[in-house]
Enzyme design. Structure first.
Site, mmCIF file in Angstrom:
data_model
loop_
_atom_site.group_PDB
_atom_site.id
_atom_site.type_symbol
_atom_site.label_atom_id
_atom_site.label_comp_id
_atom_site.label_asym_id
_atom_site.label_seq_id
_atom_site.Cartn_x
_atom_site.Cartn_y
_atom_site.Cartn_z
ATOM 1 N N LEU A 11 11.403 -44.104 -84.802
ATOM 2 C CA LEU A 11 11.022 -43.099 -83.791
ATOM 3 C C LEU A 11 11.538 -43.480 -82.414
ATOM 4 C CD1 LEU A 11 9.469 -40.456 -83.308
ATOM 5 C CD2 LEU A 11 7.514 -41.865 -82.637
ATOM 6 N N LYS B 290 -4.797 -35.128 -85.080
ATOM 7 C CA LYS B 290 -3.646 -35.815 -85.712
ATOM 8 C C LYS B 290 -4.160 -36.924 -86.627
ATOM 9 C CE LYS B 290 0.837 -36.760 -86.252
ATOM 10 N NZ LYS B 290 1.518 -37.833 -85.568
ATOM 11 N N ASN C 65 4.612 -35.261 -99.651
ATOM 12 C CA ASN C 65 3.506 -34.529 -99.014
ATOM 13 C C ASN C 65 3.190 -33.214 -99.727
ATOM 14 O OD1 ASN C 65 3.609 -36.603 -97.213
ATOM 15 N ND2 ASN C 65 4.393 -35.400 -95.483
ATOM 16 N N ASN D 247 8.718 -34.422 -97.369
ATOM 17 C CA ASN D 247 8.595 -35.744 -96.736
ATOM 18 C C ASN D 247 7.940 -36.760 -97.653
ATOM 19 O OD1 ASN D 247 9.473 -34.648 -94.309
ATOM 20 N ND2 ASN D 247 7.953 -35.764 -93.100
HETATM 21 N N1 LIG Z 1 9.185 -42.456 -87.879
HETATM 22 C C1 LIG Z 1 8.642 -41.264 -87.630
HETATM 23 O O1 LIG Z 1 9.182 -40.202 -88.012
HETATM 24 C C2 LIG Z 1 7.332 -41.162 -86.905
HETATM 25 C C3 LIG Z 1 6.635 -42.306 -86.548
HETATM 26 N N2 LIG Z 1 5.432 -42.167 -85.881
HETATM 27 C C4 LIG Z 1 4.694 -43.368 -85.468
HETATM 28 O O2 LIG Z 1 5.495 -44.087 -84.527
HETATM 29 C C5 LIG Z 1 5.255 -45.497 -84.664
HETATM 30 C C6 LIG Z 1 6.570 -46.183 -85.003
HETATM 31 O O3 LIG Z 1 6.966 -45.721 -86.263
HETATM 32 P P1 LIG Z 1 8.447 -46.022 -86.820
HETATM 33 O O4 LIG Z 1 9.441 -45.844 -85.736
HETATM 34 O O5 LIG Z 1 8.608 -45.230 -88.060
HETATM 35 O O6 LIG Z 1 8.330 -47.601 -87.171
HETATM 36 P P2 LIG Z 1 9.506 -48.675 -87.228
HETATM 37 O O7 LIG Z 1 8.944 -49.849 -87.943
HETATM 38 O O8 LIG Z 1 10.748 -48.007 -87.728
HETATM 39 O O9 LIG Z 1 9.776 -49.022 -85.677
HETATM 40 C C7 LIG Z 1 9.009 -49.948 -84.943
HETATM 41 C C8 LIG Z 1 10.006 -50.971 -84.414
HETATM 42 O O10 LIG Z 1 9.392 -51.796 -83.418
HETATM 43 C C9 LIG Z 1 9.989 -53.077 -83.533
HETATM 44 N N3 LIG Z 1 9.132 -54.067 -82.886
HETATM 45 C C10 LIG Z 1 7.841 -54.348 -83.146
HETATM 46 N N4 LIG Z 1 7.389 -55.306 -82.327
HETATM 47 C C11 LIG Z 1 8.441 -55.649 -81.516
HETATM 48 C C12 LIG Z 1 8.621 -56.584 -80.460
HETATM 49 N N5 LIG Z 1 7.616 -57.363 -80.066
HETATM 50 N N6 LIG Z 1 9.838 -56.675 -79.857
HETATM 51 C C13 LIG Z 1 10.862 -55.870 -80.250
HETATM 52 N N7 LIG Z 1 10.758 -54.954 -81.248
HETATM 53 C C14 LIG Z 1 9.554 -54.861 -81.864
HETATM 54 C C15 LIG Z 1 10.119 -53.304 -85.037
HETATM 55 O O11 LIG Z 1 11.074 -54.292 -85.323
HETATM 56 C C16 LIG Z 1 10.552 -51.920 -85.512
HETATM 57 O O12 LIG Z 1 11.962 -51.804 -85.569
HETATM 58 C C17 LIG Z 1 4.196 -45.625 -85.773
HETATM 59 O O13 LIG Z 1 2.899 -45.648 -85.202
HETATM 60 C C18 LIG Z 1 4.391 -44.349 -86.576
HETATM 61 O O14 LIG Z 1 3.223 -44.000 -87.308
HETATM 62 C C19 LIG Z 1 4.917 -40.953 -85.502
HETATM 63 C C20 LIG Z 1 5.587 -39.803 -85.846
HETATM 64 C C21 LIG Z 1 6.810 -39.827 -86.597
HETATM 65 C C1 LIG Z 2 2.564 -35.691 -90.448
HETATM 66 C C2 LIG Z 2 3.025 -36.807 -91.377
HETATM 67 C C3 LIG Z 2 2.043 -37.025 -92.481
HETATM 68 C C4 LIG Z 2 4.352 -36.327 -91.923
HETATM 69 O O1 LIG Z 2 4.784 -37.086 -93.018
HETATM 70 C C5 LIG Z 2 3.162 -38.080 -90.578
HETATM 71 O O2 LIG Z 2 2.863 -38.091 -89.384
HETATM 72 C C6 LIG Z 2 3.553 -39.367 -91.213
HETATM 73 O O3 LIG Z 2 4.180 -39.368 -92.282
HETATM 74 O O4 LIG Z 2 3.172 -40.405 -90.590
#
Ligand SMILES: NC(=O)C1=CN([C@@H]2O[C@H](COP(=O)(O)OP(=O)(O)OC[C@H]3O[C@@H](n4cnc5c(N)ncnc54)[C@H](O)[C@@H]3O)[C@@H](O)[C@H]2O)C=CC1
Ligand SMILES: CC(C)(CO)C(=O)C(=O)O
Length: 296
Positions: free
Chosen positions: A11, A178, A196, A245
């Site tokens: 993200l 959410k 999903n 998804n």
């Molecule tokens: N990926 C998505 O489509 C979505 C993600 N989210 C939320 O966003 C958040 C992030 O999700 P993702 O991006 O999927 O996870 P991810 O694991 O791909 O990204 C997080 C990144 O932060 C890095 N990181 C953690 N601690 C660190 C540090 N101290 N220094 C440098 N880098 C560090 C990790 O190495 C990792 O690459 C989560 O809470 C997730 O639930 C929310 C909506 C959509």
């Molecule tokens: C809304 C939903 C469930 C979409 O997959 C999501 O936010 C997630 O996967 O963390």
């Protein structure tokens, strides 16, 4: 605007890449991704194609930033807060899933912290490459609700980068709504190993809806106006809208990685004044899976 994205994984890289089209962006992530971005820039592919060249590092640079966007997984929030405590910042925005992230950031940082929800879909495909897998929106505002000039400034900056953004005055309700969706969809799809869309017609849909309804009851215990019907309807709507998804929690399980169950279903259990048996069960099963793999 000078923007630091802390947690440049899926993200963070997508939003950092989109923001880099209009702002001075620095990504903080881990190698080899950060190194490739420094060398070759960041490629965004999928819903939008872009090749941008934000700065990228594995630690926070000793510079001043107008905003830090926090996109680490919930279990890394405390380390992120510790790293940001030494940075000259005007404000922080969390776009993480789960409950408690904004509070932990606010406890550690002197600057204002904004709450945010994000329904964009992102997937890191390899060093320097992120897939924009689903168009969504960012909703942001003060965690306790109301208005703030920082929220207005950040909303304007996100709009300028072409990010669909709503500045909201009712973030407490939006965060719980959410949470109800994630409490219903993520854990059930992760344990059942289904996309999903399987929740719409299949046997697991009722479990997902009941987890969301329990979450709504805990929200009402804390003065949040979230009805059982809204929570159940939102689970069904989002599951349908993201039918293909694999939820983020299922993706974590697929990869053998730690999940965010503690900040989602575990947060519901932790705050409940009455029994929440579905969330208790989902939390226990995922924690057992993580423990078996030495992830906790
Ligand atoms: N990926 C998505 O489509 C979505 C993600 N989210 C939320 O966003 C958040 C992030 O999700 P993702 O991006 O999927 O996870 P991810 O694991 O791909 O990204 C997080 C990144 O932060 C890095 N990181 C953690 N601690 C660190 C540090 N101290 N220094 C440098 N880098 C560090 C990790 O190495 C990792 O690459 C989560 O809470 C997730 O639930 C929310 C909506 C959509
Ligand atoms: C809304 C939903 C469930 C979409 O997959 C999501 O936010 C997630 O996967 O963390």
């Amino acid at each position: 605007m000078r923007i630091l994205v802390f947690g440049a994984g899926s993200l963070g890289s997508l939003l950092g890449g989109l923001l880099a089209r209009a702002h001075d962006v620095t990504l903080v992530g881990r190698d080899p991704h950060a190194e490739r971005v420094r060398e070759d820039g960041l490629r965004v592919e999928g819903e939008v194609s872009a090749h941008v060249e934000p700065a990228a590092a594995t630690a926070v640079p000793a510079e001043r930033f107008d905003l830090a966007v926090v996109t680490v997984k919930a279990f890394d929030t405390d380390a992120a807060a510790a790293a940001l405590a030494s940075v000259d910042l005007d404000g922080v925005l969390s776009l993480q899933n789960g409950l408690g992230n904004e509070e932990r950031l606010a406890d550690a940082l002197a600057c204002p912290v904004l709450a945010g929800t994000c329904t964009y879909g992102a997937r890191l495909r390899g060093p320097g490459r992120v897939d924009y897998t689903g168009i969504g929106e960012v909703v942001l505002g003060p965690p306790g609700g109301g208005t703030s000039s920082l929220a207005d400034r950040v909303g304007t900056a996100f709009d300028a980068a072409g990010i669909e953004t709503t500045v909201a005055t009712d973030m407490p309700r939006r965060r719980w709504e959410k949470l109800a969706v994630n409490a219903g969809i993520n854990a059930v799809t992760a344990l059942a190993r289904v996309e999903n869309g399987a929740l719409s017609e299949g046997p697991a849909g009722d479990t997902a809806r009941r987890a969301a309804v329990e979450t709504a009851a805990v929200a009402r215990e804390r003065g949040i106006d979230l009805s059982d019907e809204t929570a159940a309807d939102e689970v069904e709507r989002v599951a349908d809208a993201t039918a293909a998804n694999r939820s983020s929690m299922l993706q974590d399980v697929d990869a053998g990685d730690r999940t965010e169950v503690d900040a989602i279903n575990g947060a519901v259990v932790e705050r409940a004044e009455e029994p929440v048996p579905v969330n208790e069960t989902l939390t226990a099963l995922l924690r057992a899976w993580e423990r078996e793999r030495g992830l906790r």
